[in-house]
Design a protein around this motif. Structure first.
Motif, PDB file in Angstrom:
ATOM      1  N   ILE A   4       0.836  -1.196   0.000  1.00  0.00           N
ATOM      2  CA  ILE A   4       0.000   0.000   0.000  1.00  0.00           C
ATOM      3  C   ILE A   4       0.866   1.238   0.000  1.00  0.00           C
ATOM      4  CG2 ILE A   4      -2.013  -1.043   1.051  1.00  0.00           C
ATOM      5  CD1 ILE A   4      -1.083  -0.004   3.728  1.00  0.00           C
ATOM      6  N   ALA A   5       2.083   1.097  -0.521  1.00  0.00           N
ATOM      7  CA  ALA A   5       2.977   2.236  -0.747  1.00  0.00           C
ATOM      8  C   ALA A   5       3.273   3.004   0.524  1.00  0.00           C
ATOM      9  CB  ALA A   5       2.394   3.173  -1.801  1.00  0.00           C
ATOM     10  N   VAL A   6       3.380   2.319   1.647  1.00  0.00           N
ATOM     11  CA  VAL A   6       3.745   2.959   2.906  1.00  0.00           C
ATOM     12  C   VAL A   6       4.891   2.172   3.514  1.00  0.00           C
ATOM     13  CG1 VAL A   6       2.974   3.632   5.198  1.00  0.00           C
ATOM     14  CG2 VAL A   6       1.384   3.731   3.303  1.00  0.00           C
ATOM     15  N   ARG A   7       6.042   2.818   3.726  1.00  0.00           N
ATOM     16  CA  ARG A   7       7.176   2.136   4.328  1.00  0.00           C
ATOM     17  C   ARG A   7       6.882   1.844   5.793  1.00  0.00           C
ATOM     18  NH1 ARG A   7      12.248   2.475   2.549  1.00  0.00           N
ATOM     19  NH2 ARG A   7      11.172   2.525   0.578  1.00  0.00           N
ATOM     20  N   PHE A   8       7.203   0.634   6.253  1.00  0.00           N
ATOM     21  CA  PHE A   8       6.837   0.221   7.595  1.00  0.00           C
ATOM     22  C   PHE A   8       8.031  -0.423   8.255  1.00  0.00           C
ATOM     23  CE2 PHE A   8       4.637  -3.027  10.337  1.00  0.00           C
ATOM     24  CZ  PHE A   8       4.268  -2.129  11.295  1.00  0.00           C
ATOM     25  N   ARG A   9       8.552   0.156   9.294  1.00  0.00           N
ATOM     26  CA  ARG A   9       9.713  -0.383   9.975  1.00  0.00           C
ATOM     27  C   ARG A   9       9.292  -1.376  11.046  1.00  0.00           C
ATOM     28  NH1 ARG A   9      13.125   5.211  10.852  1.00  0.00           N
ATOM     29  NH2 ARG A   9      13.728   5.478   8.698  1.00  0.00           N
ATOM     30  N   VAL A  10      10.129  -2.382  11.229  1.00  0.00           N
ATOM     31  CA  VAL A  10       9.859  -3.392  12.241  1.00  0.00           C
ATOM     32  C   VAL A  10      10.392  -2.887  13.569  1.00  0.00           C
ATOM     33  CG1 VAL A  10      10.254  -5.778  12.890  1.00  0.00           C
ATOM     34  CG2 VAL A  10      10.036  -5.175  10.494  1.00  0.00           C
ATOM     35  N   GLY A  95       5.999  35.984  10.473  1.00  0.00           N
ATOM     36  CA  GLY A  95       6.943  35.033  11.049  1.00  0.00           C
ATOM     37  C   GLY A  95       6.483  33.597  11.050  1.00  0.00           C
ATOM     38  N   ARG A  96       5.271  33.340  10.536  1.00  0.00           N
ATOM     39  CA  ARG A  96       4.782  31.966  10.525  1.00  0.00           C
ATOM     40  C   ARG A  96       5.416  31.168   9.380  1.00  0.00           C
ATOM     41  NH1 ARG A  96      -1.593  32.647  10.538  1.00  0.00           N
ATOM     42  NH2 ARG A  96      -0.999  34.246   9.013  1.00  0.00           N
ATOM     43  N   THR A  97       5.168  29.884   9.392  1.00  0.00           N
ATOM     44  CA  THR A  97       5.811  28.956   8.468  1.00  0.00           C
ATOM     45  C   THR A  97       5.043  28.841   7.160  1.00  0.00           C
ATOM     46  OG1 THR A  97       6.606  27.671  10.351  1.00  0.00           O
ATOM     47  CG2 THR A  97       6.604  26.564   8.227  1.00  0.00           C
ATOM     48  N   ILE A  98       5.791  28.645   6.069  1.00  0.00           N
ATOM     49  CA  ILE A  98       5.215  28.208   4.802  1.00  0.00           C
ATOM     50  C   ILE A  98       5.392  26.703   4.710  1.00  0.00           C
ATOM     51  CG2 ILE A  98       5.429  28.262   2.290  1.00  0.00           C
ATOM     52  CD1 ILE A  98       6.330  31.134   2.477  1.00  0.00           C
ATOM     53  N   VAL A  99       4.320  26.000   4.390  1.00  0.00           N
ATOM     54  CA  VAL A  99       4.368  24.554   4.196  1.00  0.00           C
ATOM     55  C   VAL A  99       4.188  24.276   2.709  1.00  0.00           C
ATOM     56  CG1 VAL A  99       3.287  22.336   4.713  1.00  0.00           C
ATOM     57  CG2 VAL A  99       3.481  24.073   6.499  1.00  0.00           C
ATOM     58  N   LEU A 100       5.169  23.626   2.107  1.00  0.00           N
ATOM     59  CA  LEU A 100       5.143  23.280   0.685  1.00  0.00           C
ATOM     60  C   LEU A 100       4.951  21.778   0.552  1.00  0.00           C
ATOM     61  CD1 LEU A 100       5.638  23.805  -2.367  1.00  0.00           C
ATOM     62  CD2 LEU A 100       8.097  23.654  -1.887  1.00  0.00           C
ATOM     63  N   LEU A 101       3.862  21.376  -0.100  1.00  0.00           N
ATOM     64  CA  LEU A 101       3.548  19.955  -0.244  1.00  0.00           C
ATOM     65  C   LEU A 101       4.098  19.412  -1.553  1.00  0.00           C
ATOM     66  CD1 LEU A 101       1.347  20.923   1.841  1.00  0.00           C
ATOM     67  CD2 LEU A 101      -0.046  19.062   0.975  1.00  0.00           C
ATOM     68  N   GLU A 102       4.792  18.286  -1.459  1.00  0.00           N
ATOM     69  CA  GLU A 102       5.241  17.548  -2.631  1.00  0.00           C
ATOM     70  C   GLU A 102       4.639  16.147  -2.577  1.00  0.00           C
ATOM     71  OE1 GLU A 102       6.798  18.573  -5.216  1.00  0.00           O
ATOM     72  OE2 GLU A 102       7.311  20.577  -4.498  1.00  0.00           O
ATOM     73  N   PRO A 103       4.348  15.552  -3.731  1.00  0.00           N
ATOM     74  CA  PRO A 103       3.630  14.273  -3.722  1.00  0.00           C
ATOM     75  C   PRO A 103       4.455  13.079  -3.269  1.00  0.00           C
ATOM     76  CG  PRO A 103       4.124  14.959  -5.974  1.00  0.00           C
ATOM     77  CD  PRO A 103       4.502  16.100  -5.088  1.00  0.00           C
ATOM     78  N   ARG A 104       5.799  13.201  -3.249  1.00  0.00           N
ATOM     79  CA  ARG A 104       6.628  12.044  -2.909  1.00  0.00           C
ATOM     80  C   ARG A 104       7.790  12.465  -2.020  1.00  0.00           C
ATOM     81  NH1 ARG A 104       5.196  11.851  -8.201  1.00  0.00           N
ATOM     82  NH2 ARG A 104       3.992  10.030  -8.872  1.00  0.00           N
ATOM     83  N   ARG A 105       8.308  11.480  -1.265  1.00  0.00           N
ATOM     84  CA  ARG A 105       9.398  11.761  -0.333  1.00  0.00           C
ATOM     85  C   ARG A 105      10.651  12.244  -1.050  1.00  0.00           C
ATOM     86  NH1 ARG A 105       9.352   6.079   2.635  1.00  0.00           N
ATOM     87  NH2 ARG A 105       8.907   5.509   0.488  1.00  0.00           N
ATOM     88  N   GLU A 125      18.078  24.511   7.885  1.00  0.00           N
ATOM     89  CA  GLU A 125      18.182  25.873   8.424  1.00  0.00           C
ATOM     90  C   GLU A 125      16.890  26.626   8.090  1.00  0.00           C
ATOM     91  OE1 GLU A 125      22.145  27.718   7.929  1.00  0.00           O
ATOM     92  OE2 GLU A 125      22.776  25.804   7.063  1.00  0.00           O
ATOM     93  N   THR A 126      16.931  27.595   7.186  1.00  0.00           N
ATOM     94  CA  THR A 126      15.698  28.302   6.831  1.00  0.00           C
ATOM     95  C   THR A 126      14.710  27.376   6.135  1.00  0.00           C
ATOM     96  OG1 THR A 126      16.921  30.375   6.605  1.00  0.00           O
ATOM     97  CG2 THR A 126      14.746  30.268   5.582  1.00  0.00           C
ATOM     98  N   VAL A 127      15.226  26.477   5.316  1.00  0.00           N
ATOM     99  CA  VAL A 127      14.389  25.524   4.579  1.00  0.00           C
ATOM    100  C   VAL A 127      14.675  24.119   5.094  1.00  0.00           C
ATOM    101  CG1 VAL A 127      13.745  24.622   2.317  1.00  0.00           C
ATOM    102  CG2 VAL A 127      14.495  27.004   2.542  1.00  0.00           C
ATOM    103  N   GLY A 128      13.624  23.355   5.347  1.00  0.00           N
ATOM    104  CA  GLY A 128      13.794  21.975   5.791  1.00  0.00           C
ATOM    105  C   GLY A 128      12.752  21.080   5.165  1.00  0.00           C
ATOM    106  N   TRP A 129      12.774  19.812   5.555  1.00  0.00           N
ATOM    107  CA  TRP A 129      11.761  18.887   5.051  1.00  0.00           C
ATOM    108  C   TRP A 129      11.308  17.959   6.160  1.00  0.00           C
ATOM    109  CZ3 TRP A 129      16.879  17.440   3.304  1.00  0.00           C
ATOM    110  CH2 TRP A 129      17.311  16.197   3.759  1.00  0.00           C
ATOM    111  N   ILE A 130      10.094  17.456   6.006  1.00  0.00           N
ATOM    112  CA  ILE A 130       9.550  16.425   6.885  1.00  0.00           C
ATOM    113  C   ILE A 130       8.800  15.424   6.019  1.00  0.00           C
ATOM    114  CG2 ILE A 130       8.006  15.855   8.790  1.00  0.00           C
ATOM    115  CD1 ILE A 130       8.331  18.652   9.863  1.00  0.00           C
ATOM    116  N   THR A 131       9.190  14.165   6.095  1.00  0.00           N
ATOM    117  CA  THR A 131       8.412  13.087   5.508  1.00  0.00           C
ATOM    118  C   THR A 131       7.994  12.160   6.642  1.00  0.00           C
ATOM    119  OG1 THR A 131      10.306  11.625   5.096  1.00  0.00           O
ATOM    120  CG2 THR A 131       9.787  13.265   3.398  1.00  0.00           C
ATOM    121  N   ARG A 132       7.287  11.095   6.308  1.00  0.00           N
ATOM    122  CA  ARG A 132       6.785  10.230   7.362  1.00  0.00           C
ATOM    123  C   ARG A 132       7.901   9.571   8.152  1.00  0.00           C
ATOM    124  NH1 ARG A 132       5.966   5.474   8.695  1.00  0.00           N
ATOM    125  NH2 ARG A 132       6.909   4.643   6.817  1.00  0.00           N
ATOM    126  N   ASP A 133       9.049   9.327   7.505  1.00  0.00           N
ATOM    127  CA  ASP A 133      10.123   8.623   8.199  1.00  0.00           C
ATOM    128  C   ASP A 133      11.446   9.373   8.168  1.00  0.00           C
ATOM    129  OD1 ASP A 133      10.622   8.349   5.543  1.00  0.00           O
ATOM    130  OD2 ASP A 133      10.569   6.164   5.489  1.00  0.00           O
TER     131      ASP A 133
END
Length: 528
Positions: A4-10, A95-105, A125-133
């Motif tokens: 289901i296209a979701v990485r799952f760690r043991v 001063g709030r954050t901009i959230v930029l959505l991309e379709p893939r990690r 630093e000024t720009v970062g990323w967050i994915t599920r893992d």
């Protein structure tokens, strides 16, 4: 096994239940943990000659006056690279954050690194990323690139979007389930006054007028791209011919010209087969043959994206279709195929199915050959077949499994999807089946509300069927292994009819380092 296209760690069940904190945009090291007025951030990025620069003032005006905007920009316009940085100094952000959505990690990481380089900084630093893992953010981060599921999880847990001033949906034409759900939740929150974040939708191929109408007649800003003429060459694959030989012939033809070649293939299995046959055909002195897909380690992904001194042939899934920049490409070989998630009635979960790509997708792929100069796109189907293809891919929300979505929305007491302003409503029959399944699993009560068990299940990054297996397991670690084996690509390689069906054999390969099997797939085992 169907995934289901979701990485799952043991990991231990207790760790999994706490893992939802990792997909929140806020936290002790999050970009929203401190606030401060931005000064001169835009001026740190020199004015470029990218076409989108001419549209920046129009986008600023639309977001300032209306709070919403739709941007259509052809490939090469620079919308992902330039627009987010040009908006960092807007007074309404405060001063709030901009959230930029991309379709893939992979696209999220690549975009964050590219944006950070323009500021002369490292990602985090000024720009970062967050994915599920994975994440790279710090206390000074003001522009965070995330995958769509991260925003959806945030909107479920924090409808107020605390410390978020702007959300940008990039490549919205892909119409993924998390993207559509995230947009619906954002619009609902704006209607009820839960948040005041502004909204920007961007895409190269999108029905801008229809989307703008759904956003209360939001302004539409259009930008030309920067692409050179592309010669389309039709090389239909012979009937019943395997895909790999046709690809090898087309790549040989493409290599007669200058530059590097980008090959679009439906999945990892086809990439491996073509990689093996193409490497043998080109010989040791031929161009480097590099795979590019989502399950590769990030270092190997990065290596495939960057041009090098010697020529290269990049074998990619549709991950390289829109949201990634693959340097040095002057020719494209397109199989015309893609893998997409569809509900598999055998498993009751989403599985990957191979289908013909749409005409819009084929045009996006061909456009990759025209970034540096005149290019060529070789298509392995006929012009007549092309005319018969669907103009656009249908929104995934009309065809995919709705069970995970129904559970997430139930956590917010949203039982009827008709109460949300979906751009395209979920399929009614699929939604009813999802609710029925969740009720059977004990995740919903008779009124459709989430139970305590359902809330625990929703915290796990797997399908609710697998989450139910884990939450009350007598041996949580073993349950995690079984869920991972069922969730990921099969750890045995070969034709399904030739492989054993026993789950125990696959679990043994995962947990026993001394176990061996002639059909074992080492990469799939490492992924699990």
């Amino acid at each position: 096994m169907p995934g289901i296209a979701v990485r799952f760690r043991v990991v231990e069940a207790e760790q999994l239940i706490g893992a939802v904190d990792e997909v929140n945009l806020h936290g002790p090291d999050s970009p929203t943990s401190t606030r401060g007025k931005m000064h001169g951030m835009t001026e740190r990025v020199p004015l470029t000659d990218l076409p989108i620069e001419d549209c920046v003032d129009d986008v600023r005006a639309a977001l300032t006056e209306r709070g919403r905007c739709v941007v259509t920009a052809e490939p090469g316009a620079g919308k992902t690279t330039i627009l987010p940085l040009r908006l960092l100094d807007e007074p309404w952000l405060d001063g709030r954050t901009i959230v930029l959505l991309e379709p893939r990690r992979m696209a999220a990481r690549a975009a964050a690194r590219r944006l950070a380089r323009l500021l002369g900084e490292d990602a985090g630093e000024t720009v970062g990323w967050i994915t599920r893992d994975d994440r790279a953010v710090g206390p000074a981060t003001r522009l965070v690139v995330v995958t769509e599921g991260v925003l959806t999880a945030r909107l479920v847990d924090d409808p107020a979007l605390t410390d978020v001033g702007l959300v940008i949906f990039d490549e919205f034409h892909e119409r993924s389930v998390p993207g559509d759900v995230g947009l619906a939740l954002m619009l609902a929150g704006a209607q009820t006054g839960e948040h005041d974040a502004r909204l920007l939708l961007m895409s190269a191929t999108i029905d801008a007028d229809a989307i703008a109408a759904h956003l209360d007649d939001a302004p539409v800003v259009s930008s030309p791209g920067r692409t050179y003429p592309i010669e389309l060459v039709w090389r239909p694959k012979k009937r019943r011919e395997p895909l790999a030989p046709a690809v090898v012939r087309a790549v040989r033809e493409a290599l007669r010209g200058p530059g590097d070649v980008l090959v679009f293939l439906p999945g990892v299995g086809e990439i491996r087969t073509v990689e093996r046959e193409l490497t043998a055909a080109l010989g040791p002195d031929g161009p480097a043959v590099l795979p590019l897909h989502g399950s590769l380690p990030s270092a190997e992904q990065d290596a495939a994206l960057v041009a090098r001194a010697e020529r290269r042939v990049v074998l990619a899934t549709n991950i390289a279709e829109t949201s990634l920049t693959v340097d040095g490409i002057t020719a494209v070989v397109d199989s015309g195929l893609e893998r997409t998630a569809r509900l598999d009635p055998r498993t009751g979960m989403s599985g990957l199915h191979t289908i013909n790509c749409s005409r819009a997708s084929a045009d996006q792929r061909a456009g990759r050959a025209g970034r540096l100069g005149p290019g060529v796109a070789i298509r392995l189907w006929s012009k007549a077949e092309h005319a018969a293809r669907a103009p656009h891919a249908p929104p995934a929300i009309t065809e995919d499994d709705m069970t995970p979505v129904a559970l997430d929305l139930a956590r917010r007491a949203i039982i009827d999807p008709a109460t949300l302003p979906f751009l395209t409503p979920p399929d009614t029959a699929r939604w009813a089946k999802a609710v029925e399944l969740l009720t059977t699993l004990g995740a919903l009560d008779d009124t459709g509300a989430a139970t305590d068990l359902g809330r625990r299940m929703a915290m796990l990054p797997v399908h609710p069927r697998l989450a139910r297996l884990i939450v009350d397991a007598r041996h949580p670690w073993l349950a995690c292994v079984i869920a991972a084996v069922l969730d990921e690509r099969d750890v045995l390689r070969g034709r399904p009819v030739d492989l054993p069906v026993e789950l125990a054999e696959r679990v043994r390969l995962v947990i026993d380092p001394d176990a061996h099997h002639g059909a074992a797939d080492s990469r799939a085992l490492r992924t699990v």
